[in-house]
Design a protein around this motif. Structure first.
Motif, short mmCIF file in Angstrom:
data_model
loop_
_atom_site.label_atom_id
_atom_site.label_comp_id
_atom_site.label_asym_id
_atom_site.label_seq_id
_atom_site.Cartn_x
_atom_site.Cartn_y
_atom_site.Cartn_z
N LYS A 178 0.93 -1.18 -0.02
CA LYS A 178 -0.02 -0.11 0.21
C LYS A 178 0.86 1.33 0.03
O LYS A 178 0.56 2.16 -0.60
CB LYS A 178 -0.91 -0.01 1.21
CG LYS A 178 -1.93 0.86 1.15
CD LYS A 178 -3.18 0.54 2.21
CE LYS A 178 -4.53 1.51 1.83
NZ LYS A 178 -4.31 2.71 2.00
N VAL A 179 1.85 1.18 0.86
CA VAL A 179 2.90 2.43 0.81
C VAL A 179 3.58 2.58 -0.68
O VAL A 179 3.67 3.61 -1.09
CB VAL A 179 4.07 2.12 1.86
CG1 VAL A 179 5.07 3.15 1.53
CG2 VAL A 179 3.45 2.06 3.11
N LEU A 184 3.63 5.27 -5.88
CA LEU A 184 3.61 5.41 -7.27
C LEU A 184 2.46 6.47 -7.70
O LEU A 184 2.64 7.13 -8.79
CB LEU A 184 3.37 4.05 -7.80
CG LEU A 184 4.34 3.11 -7.95
CD1 LEU A 184 3.96 1.68 -8.01
CD2 LEU A 184 5.35 3.59 -8.78
N GLU A 185 1.33 6.49 -7.03
CA GLU A 185 0.26 7.23 -7.27
C GLU A 185 0.86 8.72 -7.44
O GLU A 185 0.39 9.56 -8.13
CB GLU A 185 -0.72 7.00 -6.29
CG GLU A 185 -2.15 7.53 -6.72
CD GLU A 185 -3.18 7.06 -5.87
OE1 GLU A 185 -4.38 7.02 -6.00
OE2 GLU A 185 -2.92 7.04 -4.57
N LEU A 191 3.85 13.41 -12.48
CA LEU A 191 4.35 13.59 -14.07
C LEU A 191 3.04 13.74 -15.05
O LEU A 191 3.33 14.77 -15.92
CB LEU A 191 4.65 11.74 -14.33
CG LEU A 191 5.86 11.45 -13.89
CD1 LEU A 191 5.89 9.97 -14.02
CD2 LEU A 191 6.98 12.11 -14.52
N THR A 192 1.84 14.00 -14.44
CA THR A 192 0.81 14.39 -15.01
C THR A 192 0.60 15.81 -15.11
O THR A 192 0.56 16.25 -16.40
CB THR A 192 -0.55 13.73 -14.55
OG1 THR A 192 -0.47 12.34 -14.49
CG2 THR A 192 -1.80 14.11 -15.26
N ASP A 299 -7.32 5.31 -10.47
CA ASP A 299 -8.60 4.67 -9.75
C ASP A 299 -8.39 3.36 -9.45
O ASP A 299 -8.96 2.60 -8.69
CB ASP A 299 -9.80 4.67 -10.57
CG ASP A 299 -10.42 6.42 -10.95
OD1 ASP A 299 -10.09 7.02 -9.99
OD2 ASP A 299 -10.82 6.55 -11.89
N GLN A 300 -7.35 2.65 -10.15
CA GLN A 300 -6.96 1.28 -9.76
C GLN A 300 -6.63 1.10 -8.42
O GLN A 300 -5.39 1.56 -8.23
CB GLN A 300 -6.02 0.86 -10.97
CG GLN A 300 -5.89 -0.74 -11.07
CD GLN A 300 -5.12 -1.27 -11.99
OE1 GLN A 300 -4.61 -0.47 -12.74
NE2 GLN A 300 -4.99 -2.48 -12.24
#
Length: 304
Positions: A178-179, A184-185, A191-192, A299-300
């Motif tokens: 989860k961490v 990554l999120e 990056l977005t 959302d994943q």
DNA sequence: TTGTGTTTTATTGCCTCC
DNA sequence: GGAGGCAATAAAACACAA
């Protein structure tokens, strides 16, 4: 009669003493005989179920305040009348059998040594062969069935503990994942944003290009006119497009034209080098899509 | 002392294996 | 079909707070 209350955690010995005191008072008050037989009969009359909780001799000795043990049981009874002795024997027999089977003793916990020995045996092997069961039962003074039941319950406890251990391992793995997912999120988000900024820069560059072309248009028109006069196959128009590839009216620049524009403008020194490098890299890896900038779906959720 | 939660011992019913 | 294992459960014993 308040003396005769029943309490589940009340010891039989204490209760017998209370009953005895009460009976003595009761007998004295009503001039009744105070013999031990009378007391037991009275007791059984009031507590018919009590004969099952303690054996009659214990009750009798308790009532008579003369405790007896084991081998002395018969001797203790010798003081009773013959009829009463027969009644005690009959009640004992009734007490020992119920529906043709022996009445089981009250549930007893195994002693510390017994449990220790069983634990040692369980550590060697948690399955119990008939031979080992008999041997253990003999050594510990237990019924083979008791040993079998103990192993069965012990296996159940071990299984529960094992499940708890497995769960805690899975839980810690999940926490680590989860961490990582959250990191990554966050990276994806950064990056977005970066891509969006780059896109804005591209559009701004295009606008600037259009403005500069407008300023240069009278000269080029003259040149174009002259060229068209000398050559009517449109070669000059292509040349002008090579000079300013982004300036194709009415549509967004294609990726190849963007690169060309970058090279073009770099020769003039206007866009910064970093912007160009990142842009080129994205172009090579087919990451760039004008309409879509997200690298992967946020959302994943992470799954194990 | 008493109420309540936990642990331990034992039972029951079902299933599998030989 | 009988023996043995297992899951679910009962019940007694025990621990402990109020």
């Amino acid at each position: 009669m308040i003396w005769f209350h029943r309490n589940p955690q009340h010891s039989v010995e204490n209760e017998n003493i209370e009953v005895t005191v009460c009976l003595l008072l009761f007998s004295t008050f009503f001039h009744l005989p105070q013999s031990i037989e009378w007391r037991i009969c009275f007791y059984l009359l009031l507590f018919p179920s009590m004969k099952r909780l303690n054996n009659l001799d214990t009750m009798a000795t308790s009532l008579s305040m003369c405790p007896s043990k084991g081998v002395n049981e018969r001797k203790e009874r010798q003081g009773y009348s013959e009829e009463f002795q027969a009644m005690l024997d009959r009640l004992d027999q009734e007490d020992s059998y119920e529906d043709g089977s022996l009445v089981l003793e009250k549930k007893r916990r195994l002693s510390f040594d017994q449990v220790k020995a069983l634990e040692r045996s369980f550590e060697l092997d948690n399955k119990l062969e008939p031979e080992r069961k008999s041997k253990l039962a003999e050594e510990l003074g237990l019924e083979p069935r008791q040993v079998a039941i103990w192993f069965q319950n012990r296996r159940a406890r071990w299984k529960t503990k094992q499940l708890e251990r497995d769960y805690s391992i899975l839980r810690s793995n999940y926490d680590v994942l989860k961490v990582e997912y959250n990191n990554l999120e966050q990276e994806n988000e950064t990056l977005t944003i970066q891509v969006r900024e780059l896109k804005e820069k591209v559009l701004r560059g295009k606008a600037e290009c259009n403005e500069s072309l407008k300023e240069e248009s009278p000269i080029s028109e003259v040149r174009d006119r002259g060229a068209s006069e000398s050559n009517s196959n449109g070669v000059v128009k292509e040349e002008s497009n090579v000079d300013s590839p982004l300036c194709v009216s009415g549509s967004l620049p294609s990726s190849s034209s963007v690169i060309n524009w970058l090279q073009y403008s770099d020769s003039r020194g206007s866009p910064d080098k970093m912007f160009q490098t990142q842009f080129m890299r994205m172009e090579e890896q087919n990451f760039f899509n004008v309409n879509e900038f997200c690298f992967f779906s946020v959302d994943q959720s992470p799954t194990l």
